[in-house]
Design an enzyme around this catalytic site. Structure first.
Site, PDB file in Angstrom:
ATOM      1  NE  ARG A  88      -4.327  -0.085   2.382  1.00  0.00           N
ATOM      2  CZ  ARG A  88      -5.281  -1.018   2.382  1.00  0.00           C
ATOM      3  NH1 ARG A  88      -4.973  -2.281   2.374  1.00  0.00           N
ATOM      4  NH2 ARG A  88      -6.532  -0.650   2.386  1.00  0.00           N
ATOM      5  NE  ARG A 127     -16.832  -3.523   3.689  1.00  0.00           N
ATOM      6  CZ  ARG A 127     -15.646  -3.109   3.251  1.00  0.00           C
ATOM      7  NH1 ARG A 127     -15.031  -3.784   2.303  1.00  0.00           N
ATOM      8  NH2 ARG A 127     -15.089  -2.035   3.737  1.00  0.00           N
ATOM      9  NE  ARG A 160     -13.583  -3.409   7.033  1.00  0.00           N
ATOM     10  CZ  ARG A 160     -12.799  -3.322   5.964  1.00  0.00           C
ATOM     11  NH1 ARG A 160     -12.817  -4.297   5.070  1.00  0.00           N
ATOM     12  NH2 ARG A 160     -12.013  -2.295   5.779  1.00  0.00           N
ATOM     13  NE  ARG A 171     -11.346   2.179   4.954  1.00  0.00           N
ATOM     14  CZ  ARG A 171     -12.460   1.446   4.912  1.00  0.00           C
ATOM     15  NH1 ARG A 171     -13.474   1.727   5.721  1.00  0.00           N
ATOM     16  NH2 ARG A 171     -12.566   0.449   4.072  1.00  0.00           N
TER      17      ARG A 171
HETATM   18  P1  AP5 Z   1     -14.994  -5.407  -0.956  1.00  0.00           P
HETATM   19  O1  AP5 Z   1     -14.716  -6.595  -1.829  1.00  0.00           O
HETATM   20  O2  AP5 Z   1     -15.119  -5.649   0.510  1.00  0.00           O
HETATM   21  O3  AP5 Z   1     -13.972  -4.203  -1.281  1.00  0.00           O
HETATM   22  P2  AP5 Z   1     -12.466  -3.952  -0.862  1.00  0.00           P
HETATM   23  O4  AP5 Z   1     -11.798  -3.258  -1.985  1.00  0.00           O
HETATM   24  O5  AP5 Z   1     -11.853  -5.238  -0.372  1.00  0.00           O
HETATM   25  O6  AP5 Z   1     -12.711  -2.905   0.299  1.00  0.00           O
HETATM   26  P3  AP5 Z   1     -12.055  -2.680   1.711  1.00  0.00           P
HETATM   27  O7  AP5 Z   1     -12.880  -1.618   2.380  1.00  0.00           O
HETATM   28  O8  AP5 Z   1     -11.912  -3.994   2.450  1.00  0.00           O
HETATM   29  O9  AP5 Z   1     -10.666  -2.125   1.339  1.00  0.00           O
HETATM   30  P4  AP5 Z   1      -9.743  -1.390   2.270  1.00  0.00           P
HETATM   31  O10 AP5 Z   1      -8.545  -1.343   1.401  1.00  0.00           O
HETATM   32  O11 AP5 Z   1     -10.217  -0.113   2.810  1.00  0.00           O
HETATM   33  O12 AP5 Z   1      -9.686  -2.330   3.585  1.00  0.00           O
HETATM   34  P5  AP5 Z   1      -8.628  -3.371   4.153  1.00  0.00           P
HETATM   35  O13 AP5 Z   1      -9.343  -4.392   4.917  1.00  0.00           O
HETATM   36  O14 AP5 Z   1      -7.654  -3.806   3.101  1.00  0.00           O
HETATM   37  O15 AP5 Z   1     -16.337  -4.728  -1.517  1.00  0.00           O
HETATM   38  C1  AP5 Z   1     -16.879  -3.557  -0.896  1.00  0.00           C
HETATM   39  C2  AP5 Z   1     -18.411  -3.605  -0.975  1.00  0.00           C
HETATM   40  O16 AP5 Z   1     -18.822  -3.493  -2.348  1.00  0.00           O
HETATM   41  C3  AP5 Z   1     -19.024  -4.907  -0.456  1.00  0.00           C
HETATM   42  O17 AP5 Z   1     -20.233  -4.639   0.194  1.00  0.00           O
HETATM   43  C4  AP5 Z   1     -19.258  -5.733  -1.727  1.00  0.00           C
HETATM   44  O18 AP5 Z   1     -20.332  -6.634  -1.562  1.00  0.00           O
HETATM   45  C5  AP5 Z   1     -19.557  -4.642  -2.765  1.00  0.00           C
HETATM   46  N1  AP5 Z   1     -19.065  -5.006  -4.104  1.00  0.00           N
HETATM   47  C6  AP5 Z   1     -17.900  -5.661  -4.388  1.00  0.00           C
HETATM   48  N2  AP5 Z   1     -17.764  -5.809  -5.723  1.00  0.00           N
HETATM   49  C7  AP5 Z   1     -18.861  -5.214  -6.284  1.00  0.00           C
HETATM   50  C8  AP5 Z   1     -19.303  -5.021  -7.621  1.00  0.00           C
HETATM   51  N3  AP5 Z   1     -18.599  -5.463  -8.653  1.00  0.00           N
HETATM   52  N4  AP5 Z   1     -20.447  -4.353  -7.834  1.00  0.00           N
HETATM   53  C9  AP5 Z   1     -21.168  -3.900  -6.785  1.00  0.00           C
HETATM   54  N5  AP5 Z   1     -20.805  -4.046  -5.497  1.00  0.00           N
HETATM   55  C10 AP5 Z   1     -19.674  -4.695  -5.243  1.00  0.00           C
HETATM   56  O19 AP5 Z   1      -7.781  -2.427   5.142  1.00  0.00           O
HETATM   57  C11 AP5 Z   1      -8.378  -1.874   6.299  1.00  0.00           C
HETATM   58  C12 AP5 Z   1      -7.360  -1.025   7.035  1.00  0.00           C
HETATM   59  O20 AP5 Z   1      -6.254  -1.853   7.489  1.00  0.00           O
HETATM   60  C13 AP5 Z   1      -6.691   0.097   6.209  1.00  0.00           C
HETATM   61  O21 AP5 Z   1      -7.461   1.271   6.182  1.00  0.00           O
HETATM   62  C14 AP5 Z   1      -5.348   0.268   6.956  1.00  0.00           C
HETATM   63  O22 AP5 Z   1      -5.511   1.066   8.099  1.00  0.00           O
HETATM   64  C15 AP5 Z   1      -5.009  -1.152   7.389  1.00  0.00           C
HETATM   65  N6  AP5 Z   1      -4.159  -1.818   6.392  1.00  0.00           N
HETATM   66  C16 AP5 Z   1      -4.515  -2.881   5.580  1.00  0.00           C
HETATM   67  N7  AP5 Z   1      -3.494  -3.231   4.771  1.00  0.00           N
HETATM   68  C17 AP5 Z   1      -2.470  -2.376   5.062  1.00  0.00           C
HETATM   69  C18 AP5 Z   1      -1.153  -2.201   4.535  1.00  0.00           C
HETATM   70  N8  AP5 Z   1      -0.688  -2.970   3.520  1.00  0.00           N
HETATM   71  N9  AP5 Z   1      -0.371  -1.237   5.079  1.00  0.00           N
HETATM   72  C19 AP5 Z   1      -0.810  -0.450   6.085  1.00  0.00           C
HETATM   73  N10 AP5 Z   1      -2.057  -0.538   6.612  1.00  0.00           N
HETATM   74  C20 AP5 Z   1      -2.878  -1.494   6.104  1.00  0.00           C
END
Ligand code: AP5
Length: 219
Positions: A88, A127, A160, A171
């Site tokens: 990221r 979600r 969440r 974010r």
């Molecule tokens: P979903 O598939 O859940 O989307 P996503 O891109 O995975 O969204 P996230 O919110 O999980 O991403 P994020 O990057 O903010 O969170 P993460 O957990 O990585 O889909 C979203 C919604 O849309 C769902 O309801 C789904 O049903 C719907 N949907 C999906 N596809 C669709 C379609 N085609 N059409 C219509 N609807 C659809 O990270 C969380 C936190 O952890 C970060 O903010 C950060 O603080 C930390 N973190 C994680 N990784 C790191 C890293 N590498 N470095 C530092 N901090 C980190």
């Protein structure tokens, strides 16, 4: 095989990664899921991660890189992984290149998802996730058959903690400042596959996953 899911929050990285994981038989490694598990188990890592995640900021690079390096060394990761939400930052991407070089592996493809910004907030606030089997639903776009209950395992769905409108805005800012430069990083390496994921042109990530599989097969 090493695949990376790149894209702003809510673009569907987890949804597409889940489909690809089943089709390819390799694990989905979501750094966000690992942090959330640690938060719920109240570990030291969880306490540290929560202080960043609750503000919509990134967990520090050294902590996150170490976590992924350990995960890549596990037995079930040897045939490959789908990295969901990592790297990221440019520092994380460079660290990943070094880790992979040391184990004679390389990034095969980075899948970059884009979604119109107005759709992202609607998606995230609606979600719902299954705390047991990790299935992802959407109250509007992908509802369960029985309200609030997971179709696959029957557990009660939850939202969440970081899926509120205020945190989503931070974010998104964090994504544009720190993560979006990785699009160029992987494009320059010739590893980028970009897809627009919008409700109007996509069946919940299935089309994107199928396009990725075709591309990997060289079609
Ligand atoms: P979903 O598939 O859940 O989307 P996503 O891109 O995975 O969204 P996230 O919110 O999980 O991403 P994020 O990057 O903010 O969170 P993460 O957990 O990585 O889909 C979203 C919604 O849309 C769902 O309801 C789904 O049903 C719907 N949907 C999906 N596809 C669709 C379609 N085609 N059409 C219509 N609807 C659809 O990270 C969380 C936190 O952890 C970060 O903010 C950060 O603080 C930390 N973190 C994680 N990784 C790191 C890293 N590498 N470095 C530092 N901090 C980190």
């Amino acid at each position: 095989m090493i695949l990376i899911m790149l894209g702003a929050p809510g673009t569907g990285k987890g949804t597409v990664a889940g489909i690809l994981s089943k089709k390819l038989g390799i694990p989905q490694v979501s750094t966000g899921d690992i942090f959330r598990k640690n938060i719920s188990e109240k570990t030291e890592l969880g306490k540290l991660a929560e202080s960043y995640i609750s503000k919509g900021a990134l967990v520090p690079d050294d902590v996150t890189v170490k976590l992924v390096e350990d995960r890549l060394n596990q037995e079930d990761a040897q045939a490959g992984v789908i990295l969901d939400g990592f790297p990221r930052t440019t520092a994380q991407a460079e660290a990943l290149d070094k880790i992979l070089e040391n184990i004679n592996k390389k990034v095969d493809m980075t899948i970059n998802l884009t979604t119109p910004e107005e759709e992202i907030i609607e998606r995230i606030v609606n979600r719902r996730i299954c705390p047991k089997c990790k299935s992802v639903y959407n109250l509007v776009l992908n509802p369960t058959k029985k309200e609030g209950i997971c179709d696959k395992c029957g557990a009660e769905l939850t939202a969440r903690a970081d899926d509120n409108e205020e945190t989503i805005k931070s974010r998104l800012e964090t994504y544009f400042e720190q993560t979006s430069p990785l699009v160029n990083y992987y494009e320059e390496k010739g590893k980028l596959f970009s897809a627009t994921v919008s409700k109007t042109i996509n069946k919940m990530g299935v089309d994107v996953a199928n396009d990725v599989l075709k591309k990997l097969e060289g079609e």
